[in-house]
Write a protein that holds these residues in place. Structure first.
Motif, short mmCIF file in Angstrom:
data_model
loop_
_atom_site.label_atom_id
_atom_site.label_comp_id
_atom_site.label_asym_id
_atom_site.label_seq_id
_atom_site.Cartn_x
_atom_site.Cartn_y
_atom_site.Cartn_z
N LEU A 77 0.82 -1.21 0.00
CA LEU A 77 0.00 0.00 0.00
C LEU A 77 0.86 1.26 0.00
O LEU A 77 1.93 1.30 0.59
N THR A 78 0.32 2.30 -0.62
CA THR A 78 1.07 3.56 -0.64
C THR A 78 1.22 4.13 0.76
O THR A 78 2.20 4.79 1.07
N SER A 79 0.25 3.88 1.62
CA SER A 79 0.31 4.44 2.96
C SER A 79 1.15 3.58 3.90
O SER A 79 1.45 3.99 5.02
N SER A 80 1.50 2.40 3.48
CA SER A 80 2.37 1.55 4.29
C SER A 80 3.80 1.73 3.78
O SER A 80 4.03 2.30 2.72
N HIS A 81 4.74 1.24 4.54
CA HIS A 81 6.15 1.42 4.18
C HIS A 81 6.91 0.18 4.58
O HIS A 81 6.50 -0.55 5.48
N SER A 82 8.04 -0.04 3.93
CA SER A 82 8.75 -1.28 4.21
C SER A 82 9.14 -1.45 5.69
O SER A 82 9.14 -2.58 6.18
N PRO A 83 9.46 -0.39 6.45
CA PRO A 83 9.74 -0.61 7.87
C PRO A 83 8.56 -1.20 8.64
O PRO A 83 8.75 -1.77 9.72
N ASN A 84 7.36 -1.05 8.09
CA ASN A 84 6.20 -1.67 8.75
C ASN A 84 6.39 -3.17 8.90
O ASN A 84 5.86 -3.79 9.82
N ILE A 85 7.13 -3.77 7.98
CA ILE A 85 7.36 -5.21 8.05
C ILE A 85 8.06 -5.55 9.35
O ILE A 85 7.61 -6.41 10.11
N ASP A 86 9.16 -4.87 9.61
CA ASP A 86 9.90 -5.14 10.85
C ASP A 86 9.10 -4.71 12.07
O ASP A 86 9.13 -5.37 13.11
N ARG A 87 8.40 -3.62 11.95
CA ARG A 87 7.63 -3.13 13.11
C ARG A 87 6.59 -4.16 13.54
O ARG A 87 6.48 -4.49 14.71
N VAL A 88 5.83 -4.66 12.59
CA VAL A 88 4.76 -5.60 12.93
C VAL A 88 5.35 -6.95 13.35
O VAL A 88 4.99 -7.52 14.39
N TYR A 89 6.27 -7.44 12.55
CA TYR A 89 6.84 -8.76 12.83
C TYR A 89 7.60 -8.76 14.16
O TYR A 89 7.40 -9.64 15.01
N ASN A 90 8.46 -7.79 14.34
CA ASN A 90 9.27 -7.77 15.56
C ASN A 90 8.40 -7.56 16.80
O ASN A 90 8.70 -8.12 17.86
N ARG A 91 7.37 -6.77 16.65
CA ARG A 91 6.49 -6.57 17.81
C ARG A 91 5.84 -7.90 18.20
O ARG A 91 5.75 -8.23 19.38
N LEU A 92 5.44 -8.65 17.21
CA LEU A 92 4.84 -9.95 17.51
C LEU A 92 5.87 -10.90 18.15
O LEU A 92 5.55 -11.62 19.10
N VAL A 93 7.08 -10.88 17.64
CA VAL A 93 8.12 -11.74 18.24
C VAL A 93 8.31 -11.36 19.71
O VAL A 93 8.37 -12.24 20.59
N ARG A 94 8.37 -10.08 19.98
CA ARG A 94 8.52 -9.65 21.38
C ARG A 94 7.30 -10.06 22.20
O ARG A 94 7.43 -10.46 23.36
N ASP A 95 6.13 -9.94 21.60
CA ASP A 95 4.91 -10.37 22.30
C ASP A 95 5.01 -11.85 22.67
O ASP A 95 4.65 -12.26 23.78
N MET A 96 5.45 -12.66 21.72
CA MET A 96 5.53 -14.10 21.98
C MET A 96 6.55 -14.39 23.09
O MET A 96 6.35 -15.26 23.92
N ARG A 97 7.65 -13.65 23.07
CA ARG A 97 8.69 -13.88 24.09
C ARG A 97 8.17 -13.59 25.49
O ARG A 97 8.65 -14.15 26.46
N LYS A 98 7.22 -12.69 25.54
CA LYS A 98 6.71 -12.30 26.87
C LYS A 98 5.39 -13.00 27.20
O LYS A 98 4.73 -12.64 28.16
N ASP A 99 5.01 -13.96 26.38
CA ASP A 99 3.76 -14.69 26.61
C ASP A 99 2.54 -13.77 26.54
O ASP A 99 1.61 -13.87 27.37
N ALA A 100 2.56 -12.85 25.60
CA ALA A 100 1.39 -11.97 25.45
C ALA A 100 0.17 -12.80 25.06
O ALA A 100 0.27 -13.77 24.30
N THR A 101 -0.97 -12.41 25.54
CA THR A 101 -2.20 -13.11 25.16
C THR A 101 -2.62 -12.70 23.76
O THR A 101 -2.16 -11.67 23.23
#
Lengths: 538, 455
Positions: free
Chosen positions: A185-209
């Motif tokens: 999407l024009t409103s999205s940007h390639s850093p969004n990939i790392d932002r979303v993915y890495n946030r989820l990885v951190r969530d998993m590491r902390k046992d986020a619900t």
């Protein structure tokens, strides 16, 4: 650590505003040892321990049921489980694990332990800028650099451990409509990939619900870059997570989100002060503002059903709606709190391991094959892989609504898929362990695979090699017809070797054996079972 | 500038919507009894139709083709149209000049374009349905239900095949240049494999070619002894294909392997075809796709339908910053103008027809994000197809309706205007291909009237 702390900062304003304990919070945690497990927000827990396997409602494969399968089926199931987790094992290693009669429990145990040295792997991934760099992550087109690095990480991870599991869950989720970074999407940007993915990885590491990780995603800039107006965002969140397609609720959601907007020039989420103050009826409760909307959405009755359905659609894409519904009901009845609770319940289920015959995604083929065949990369390989995914219509994290739940099998998508697997994995051999890229000749087809065969027993050698490559690739031995095909090409009618295919020379390189192996792989590239999971007959 | 893909993935929502317990519309049936479909071979032969379907995923605003209510819209809109768009000039027929309107006028004048302004769904209004996934699925299946019904093109394929007008020897009757779509879905019946669509890329890349299948060690010593041995496929290569075919389970993957070799040749043939010198297309991927689609149809009369999508232009899901919409519409209609010139240069204007529409139109309120949210009225554009379509020009009149809620500003047909449900587009396609009772397949909706059909 700084990034982890920032995640907390994002949440703190909402958290402080709603620190009272709800009567029946969603995601009930039982661990009283960790204070984090008691954190909650507006009635849902932020963190929770993962369910033990024995608490899963869907019937799960265990050592006993696995060991009761025929040897052939054990191998098919083992290969299927590992491939679904984007993993594989060389034949000898897998043989040993199966023969231990503890295959399933070993994999389960591994997923709870930390074995990979993540610091070393991150150093290798980020080592660039000189001629000796291990990887060259191209940034053409946009998003390739980020996705190729994520893909390369799986390649470097040696063990199927807890960290691998976290990366895998995050990848599955960002491939899905629920968390796609949508960098097309024009409103999205390639850093969004790392932002979303890495946030989820951190969530998993902390046992986020599931509640908290979804909530965090919905209130993020990244989500608003995907769904960009109050009506659009409200509508899509209800459709995506709840399967609620009622247009009459959309203006209510839009009103609750009236002060949320994406800044025009910088695609940045701005939450204005013109917050709605009128009571709005939604999710069988009263909401006023955006935080209410997102919080109540994850607490609403359709949420667990909805997110479970999203994942069941992927792993049981060939099942009927009724069959899928039965699986969803079973999973929901186990009261999952985390993504692991849902995803491991799916991939360890007998239903998936025995009965699913869904087409494999490229990741399920690729990561399995490279581990099975000791694949060696070239610097730019993962950028090439990332770009190739687009031609297969299986691009990572690109599409606004995520990947199709069914692997695209139109003639062109599949031909690109076949082409990549064939040309880059199967008929691509490295020269030896030091030079070239492709499967590693020295490791895949060493002399030891002919152990116990005399130097003049060429027929036995051919059969051993063909068997070895078939099992390493598609987890089954060749049929009589298949064996006959290769015997006919590699042997003379009196079972001597055909010149060009002398498979064993004690003190020489394996070039003729490599050519024979490429020939076998050429055939395997044309089989549907290379690209599709098989049902396992009981 | 990134290359954008479209919201055809919205269709993924549809399958999941099926099991949500949504009530099945009485007109939606989960299976089709094809013996009830009436077919006229005479009509099929007379029309000799070849149709290119341009589906605007995301739901394109109707305003490019209809500014007749713009003054009222401007007054009622949340954000200011004039301050945002770089010109909103109505043409003489009420098109948006800066959004492809000039091309539309030109095509209208030459008698090559029809614009239907009132493709409106009362059923969806009543049900509260403005979801991408469901609307894409319903439009491409041609029925207002969430049931597992066949896609429009699969229904046509099955009908033509069962009536013997296409068969195994028909070369690539159905093509897609947008990958998989609901147009070709086959949930409740097994379509003959040769009827499944073949997928081609906009620039006719050829992944069907199998590089390296001529390695020297695939050949026997006897084969190698022949000069230029690589001019022929190795016996082993052929034997591998045969054994794999015998071993593989039937299904799409196996079908793809079977078609691979012939597609390799077909693509190379099409690539060799030249576009007439008198025709020039704009420089974008959509135009290239359209150009190749017309080359295919001109070169291969067996191809009956090409599903094109509109990838290469950008998404039509203009929830925010809708300014690019005008450029997209310009590119779309400039490409269509070139396509018409191309079709005429090939003298195919009577057989080849182009239809342009999407899942829905848009809310006409320019929202706080300077975009348009989902709507329920859209335009249908038809071009050429002289064997079966009359030139009826602009059809349908609209009025602005306000619900009183913020951001709920919609165009609807006037009470006296001709209007049709989106399922009538499916019925129109069925009729083009010789089905004489299309309403059977659409749950009661007949083809578009208003003089569109020749007979």
């Amino acid at each position: 650590m700084v990034k982890i702390f920032l995640v907390f900062l994002v949440f703190i304003p909402f958290f402080l505003a709603s620190c009272s304990v709800a009567e029946s919070p969603k995601g009930l945690s039982t661990d009283e040892q960790s204070p984090a497990y008691s954190y909650q927000h507006k009635g849902f827990y932020l963190y929770s321990k993962n369910l033990p396997f024995e608490n899963y409602n869907l019937a799960i494969m265990d050592d006993s049921s696995f060991n009761n399968l025929s040897t052939a089926n054990q191998r098919l199931v083992a290969d299927k489980l590992l491939a679904a987790l984007y993993f594989g094992m060389p034949k000898k290693q897998l043989d040993n694990l199966i023969y231990s009669r503890k295959f399933i429990s070993s994999i389960k145990k591994g997923l709870s332990e930390q074995k990979n040295n993540l610091a070393v792997i991150e150093n290798r991934l980020n080592d660039s800028g000189d001629d000796d760099e291990e990887f060259n992550f191209s940034n053409y087109p946009d998003g390739t650099q980020e996705t190729s690095k994520i893909l390369a990480r799986f390649y470097l991870l040696e063990h199927l451990d807890k960290s691998y599991l976290n990366f895998w869950i995050s990848y599955v989720l960002t491939s899905n409509i629920m968390f796609s970074p949508a960098h097309e999407l024009t409103s999205s940007h390639s850093p969004n990939i790392d932002r979303v993915y890495n946030r989820l990885v951190r969530d998993m590491r902390k046992d986020a619900t599931v509640y908290y990780s979804t909530y965090l995603h919905m209130i993020s800039d990244d989500n608003w870059r995907r769904f960009r107006s109050p009506e659009d965002n409200g509508r899509e969140m209800m459709e995506i997570y709840l399967f609620d397609f009622d247009d009459n609720k959309v203006p209510i959601a839009g009103k609750a989100l009236q002060n949320w907007s994406l800044d025009r020039d910088h695609d940045t989420l701005v939450i204005g002060l013109n917050e709605n103050v009128e009571p709005l009826s939604l999710f069988n409760t009263t909401v006023y503002n955006g935080d209410d909307f997102y919080s109540e959405l994850v607490k609403s009755t359709g949420f667990i059903k909805g997110i479970t359905r999203r994942l069941v659609e992927v792993y049981f894409s060939t099942f009927t709606q009724q069959q899928k519904q039965a699986i969803i009901d079973q999973i929901v009845a186990s009261n999952p709190n985390t993504w692991q609770d849902i995803l491991l319940q799916i991939v360890f289920s007998k239903e998936f391991l025995l009965n699913s015959d869904k087409p494999k995604s490229i990741e399920e083929v690729f990561f399995s094959l490279i581990k099975n065949t000791h694949f060696k990369h070239k610097k730019s390989f993962f950028s090439h892989l990332s770009r190739s995914l687009t031609t297969m219509n299986q691009a990572s994290m690109k599409y606004k609504l995520g990947k199709f739940s069914e692997v695209p099998l139109d003639t062109q998508s599949f031909s690109n898929y076949h082409k990549f697997v064939r040309e880059n994995l199967l008929i691509r051999a490295s020269y030896n362990s030091r030079w070239g890229w492709g499967w590693d000749r020295d490791l895949l087809i060493p002399n030891e695979i002919f152990a116990g065969i005399a130097a003049d027993e060429h027929k036995k050698m051919v059969e051993r090699l063909v068997n070895h490559i078939f099992i390493s690739t598609i987890a089954r031995p060749p049929t009589n017809e298949e064996m006959a095909l290769f015997r006919g090409h590699f042997l003379t009618i009196d079972n001597n070797y055909v010149i060009r295919f002398r498979l064993f020379r004690e003190h020489e390189n394996y070039s003729e054996r490599r050519d024979a192996t490429i020939t076998i792989f050429e055939y395997l590239s044309r089989l549907t079972e290379t690209y599709r999971f098989k049902k396992v007959s009981s | 500038m990134k290359r954008r893909d479209f919201l055809r993935r919205a269709a993924t929502l549809s399958s999941t919507a099926l099991a949500t317990g949504l009530s099945k519309n009485a007109m939606g049936d989960s299976s089709i009894d094809f013996s009830q479909v009436n077919f006229s071979q005479d009509k099929f032969n007379q029309n000799n139709a070849q149709v290119i379907m341009v589906f605007l995923y995301g739901g394109a605003s109707e305003l490019a083709g209809n500014l007749t209510n713009i003054n009222q819209i401007k007054q009622a809109s949340q954000s200011n149209y004039d301050n945002y768009f770089r010109g909103i000039t109505p043409t003489s027929n009420g098109f948006w000049q800066e959004a492809g309107g000039t091309s539309m006028e030109s095509l209208l004048t030459s008698g090559d374009l029809n614009v239907f302004r009132t493709c409106f769904s009362q059923l969806r209004d009543d049900e509260g349905n403005r979801s991408h996934g469901r609307c894409v699925s319903q439009n491409q299946r041609g029925i207002n239900g969430d049931s597992d019904t066949a896609g429009i093109f699969s229904a046509i394929a099955n009908t033509l095949s069962s009536n013997g007008v296409i068969n195994q020897n028909t070369q690539l009757p159905f093509l897609t240049m947008e990958g998989e779509s609901e147009f070709f879905s086959t949930p409740n019946f097994n379509l003959e494999p040769f009827l499944n669509p073949v997928a081609l890329s906009s620039r006719l890349s050829n992944p069907y070619k199998r590089n390296g299948a001529d390695r020297w060690f695939y050949y026997t010593s006897q084969e190698l002894a022949i000069g230029n041995y690589q001019d022929n496929r190795a016996e082993l290569d052929l034997a591998m294909d045969q054994l794999a075919e015998n071993t593989n389970k039937s299904g799409k993957i196996q079908e793809n392997f079977k078609k691979r070799s012939s597609l390799d040749s077909f693509i190379e043939d099409i690539k060799a075809q030249q576009t007439p010198d008198s025709v020039s297309y704009p420089e974008n991927n959509f135009a290239k796709r359209l150009e190749n689609a017309i080359k295919i149809m001109s070169h291969n009369a067996d191809t009956k339908i090409i599903s094109l999508g509109s990838s290469g232009l950008g998404s039509w899901d203009d929830h925010n910053e809708a300014r690019d919409y005008t450029n997209r519409m310009q590119d779309l209609f400039a490409s269509l103008e070139s396509a018409v010139a191309h079709i005429k240069a090939e003298n195919k204007q009577d057989s080849i027809g182009i239809m342009v529409w999407g899942e829905f139109g848009r809310n006409v309120n320019l929202n706080s994000a300077l975009g348009w949210d989902h709507g329920n009225l859209q335009n249908l554009y038809t071009l050429c197809g002289g064997n079966y379509f009359n030139h009826v020009g602009v059809v349908g009149e609209t009025q602005l309706t306000e619900s009183g809620q913020i951001n709920r500003l919609y165009l609807k047909p006037t009470e006296t205007s001709y209007q049709f449900e989106p399922y009538s587009v499916a019925a129109t396609l069925y009729k083009i291909f010789g089905i004489t009772n299309p309403d059977y397949l659409t749950g009661g909706f007949s083809e578009i009237k208003s003089g569109l059909f020749k007979t």
